[in-house]
Design an enzyme around this catalytic site. Structure first.
Site, PDB file in Angstrom:
ATOM      1  CB  SER A 338     -28.515 -76.390  68.472  1.00 22.03           C
ATOM      2  OG  SER A 338     -28.541 -77.531  67.636  1.00 22.03           O
ATOM      3  CB  CYS A 393     -22.313 -76.727  61.451  1.00 21.48           C
ATOM      4  SG  CYS A 393     -21.473 -78.160  60.754  1.00 21.48           S
TER       5      CYS A 393
END
Length: 635
Positions: A338, A393
């Site tokens: 991420s 997300c």
């Protein structure tokens, strides 16, 4: 008519024939004499011409050759340059090395000499074999190293015994000593004996006990650290024995190096990650690109292998389970997870496929054909780019990557320093991998699929980065400039801002605000790792990268099944000066394993104010101007 007797007739006719025979014999003799004389004249002429050529025309050349036979040139090893940290702490230096050598030509019996020496100094069977091989391969008048690192007592005793042990010679050389060895081991590297190929390139490598850089800065800057050898001219007799010393030229010490590393921060960084089995940390100055700390665990002490290494310990290091001699900061290649969403967000904003006002609904998974990619958390409701970065997300970045395509994402990634070597000053740096359509066709002979674009958008799939590359990426996001890392300060450096990146500053500001939210806002994934310094905020991004597939999971140990933990950050958030990265192999979540490490190292750097303190200036060294060390402000 006069009558002749038979005898008279015989004498008369014989007298007539004799002159003809004599003439024939005389002619034959004269021709032979002429040929012999001509041959002799030719030979003497050829000999005279050759003597003229040797003594007059080529006299200068043969004079040099005769001098070479009469004169022996012996190289003198130079002292190796010292290595300092940015504040002048000695990291590596040469120390006196007391050595024992033998000259086989002067030994009555080389084995007997070695037996006599073994009563004072330990001479192992391996050493004895090495000395015997060297004595057979080279001139008997060339010294062969027997032992080094002698104590003063051994050195003195052998000098007293020298008249009784023919062929023995004592001398003083140098060995390399490393300070703060374990914290600095991967950065500074170590020295070792030259390989066969290197010996053929440079004659100085043949000197007994001469060492050259084998890893780290010692290897990358070996030509400068090594210096220039001197020489001594000796007059020798026909047997090669020294008659007298004719001339000498002193060696030139190698150049000193001043690193950008702060050994204090380096020690703290290593101490902070030693609780993990395999991990690495990089801390950079975002204005100058100087690497302030680069730690990797497991580590090693170069003193254990640079001088008189223990073979057993060397084998343990070289074959260690977790490869302790590998610097993971530049050689470890990991899926960025991420942390890569920072690049995906910038690429999406730059391509115009997303904007700050758009919101996407996150149902907890994302479908591409019959394949469904899950999100790490079922968010629900709408989410914009700021919240997507803050809460990490996956669905938001799946859709963003799909809209822009892999080629555009790859081009932006490379623009921020990913997918290539950065030439920071360490040999063996890995390039990582930023895939695109052309790469897959060239490397795997296959087409690119939409699902691969989607998974690349969150730093998985084929994407690979090194911790150093992630630090550079973070520094470029923080400054908007093409920052490059460096480990060695240089007197040629001038403080000039790095070139501006071709990216909209407004887009950078959106991403920076999202990274600030990660650490300092509610629901941020690294909220518990906020700095505890009043008035100072840190901006960051967590990452957790999956490294095994479900098909192979059952074959691995519980440790190997764990995900890698990553965290990137810069601080202060409003006026960036430091960028830091931590990667913990199989550490689990980035917020749990990596973020606290970066928080602690960043806190120490801010409190110590490393980047703003005057740098060390050394004679004969690569140094940094004092104005560079105290430069302030952001681009």
């Amino acid at each position: 008519m006069r009558k002749w007797s038979k005898r008279a007739k015989a004498l008369h006719y014989g007298a007539k024939k004799k002159p003809d025979y004599t003439r024939k014999q005389s002619y034959r003799f004269s021709r032979r004499a002429l040929l012999v004389g001509a041959g002799q004249a030719g030979l003497f002429g050829l000999l005279g011409w050759r003597l003229h050529q040797l003594q007059i025309r080529d006299s200068s050349e043969y004079r040099l050759l005769s001098d070479e036979n009469r004169i022996m040139m012996q190289l003198v090893a130079p002292a190796r340059g010292a290595i300092y940290d940015r504040f002048g702490t000695v990291i590596a230096e040469d120390k006196e090395n007391l050595r024992l050598l033998v000259l086989p030509a002067f030994c009555k019996s080389l084995p007997g000499t070695l037996d006599a020496l073994s009563r004072v100094v330990r001479v192992s069977s391996a050493t004895r074999s090495r000395v015997m091989r060297a004595a057979r391969r080279q001139s008997g008048y060339y010294p062969v190293l027997v032992a080094e690192g002698l104590t003063w007592r051994q050195f003195a005793l052998l000098n007293v015994l020298a008249p009784q042990i023919p062929g023995m010679r004592m001398d003083r050389a140098a060995y390399r000593q490393y300070h703060h060895g374990r914290p600095m081991g991967h950065v500074v590297g170590y020295v070792g004996m030259a390989g066969k190929a290197e010996v053929d390139v440079d004659p100085v490598m043949r000197l007994p006990g001469f060492r050259t850089g084998r890893a780290g800065v010692e290897k990358s800057f070996d030509p400068e650290l090594r210096g220039s050898p001197g020489n001594i001219k000796y007059e020798v007799d026909v047997h090669g024995r020294v008659v007298r010393e004719l001339d000498s030229k002193p060696s030139t010490k190698g150049r000193d190096l001043v690193l950008t590393i702060d050994h204090h921060l380096q020690t703290i960084a290593l101490d902070r990650i030693k609780e993990h089995r395999v991990a690495s940390v990089v801390l950079m100055d975002v204005l100058t690109g100087g690497v302030l700390a680069m730690a990797s665990t497991p580590s090693f002490d170069p003193n254990a292998i640079a001088f008189n290494p223990d073979p057993k310990e060397w084998r343990n290091l070289a074959r260690g389970k977790d490869n302790p001699m590998q610097n993971r900061a530049v050689r470890g290649q990991y899926p960025p997870g991420s942390t890569y969403k920072v690049i995906t967000a910038l690429a999406g904003l730059s391509a115009g496929v997303i904007d700050t006002k758009e919101t996407m609904r996150c149902p907890g998974s994302y479908a591409v054909g019959r394949k469904r990619f899950r999100c790490w958390k079922a968010h629900g409701g709408g989410i914009n780019v700021h919240e997507a970065i803050k809460q990490s997300c996956d669905v938001f970045f799946y859709e963003t990557a799909k809209r822009m395509g892999i080629d555009y994402l790859a081009s932006v990634s490379r623009h921020f320093g990913l997918g290539r070597t950065l030439d920071c000053g360490l040999a063996g740096e890995k390039p990582g991998l930023i895939p695109d359509v052309a790469w897959k066709r060239r490397a795997l002979f296959d087409a690119w699929y939409t699902g691969e674009t989607v998974i690349s958008g969150i730093g998985q799939g084929f994407v690979l980065t090194t911790p150093l590359q992630l630090a550079v990426m973070t520094a470029r996001v923080a400054t908007g400039r093409a920052v490059l890392p460096k480990l060695v300060m240089s007197e040629e450096d001038q403080f000039e801002p790095w070139p501006l990146l071709e990216v909209d500053p407004a887009h950078l500001e959106v991403v920076r605000n999202g990274m600030i939210g990660v650490v300092n806002e509610p629901r941020g994934t690294a909220r518990r790792s906020a700095l505890q310094i009043p008035g100072v905020q840190m901006a960051g991004k967590t990452g957790t990268s999956q490294v095994v597939s479900s098909r192979n999971e059952h074959k691995l140990s519980p440790y190997e099944r764990e995900t890698h933990a990553l965290f990137v950050a810069f601080a202060p958030a409003d006026k960036p000066r430091y960028a830091a990265v931590c990667v913990v192999e199989h550490g689990g979540g980035g917020s749990r394993a990596a973020a606290p490490v970066v928080r602690d190292v960043m806190t120490e750097a801010l409190l110590r104010d490393t980047a703003n303190r005057p740098a060390f200036v050394a004679n004969n060294a690569h140094i940094v101007p004092s104005e560079l060390a105290s430069a302030e402000g952001t681009p």
